[in-house]
Write a protein that holds these residues in place. Structure first.
Motif: not given
Length: 45
Positions: A1-8
């Motif tokens: 999940m590294r590099g994933v924005k909070k809304q995604n």
């Protein structure tokens, strides 16, 4: 999940309080088994 924005981030609905909650790093390996948003909801099932 590294590099994933909070809304995604993936989310689920708590079985007790029916509120949505989002993925957390501590649930990374057990996300498929997570059913409750908190320990309080887990105790009140």
């Amino acid at each position: 999940m590294r590099g994933v924005k909070k809304q995604n981030l993936p989310n689920k609905i708590c079985l007790v309080c029916q509120k949505p909650f989002v993925w957390r790093k501590k649930w990374e390996k057990v996300w498929d088994e997570v059913k409750y948003c908190s320990d309080k909801c887990k105790m009140n099932k």
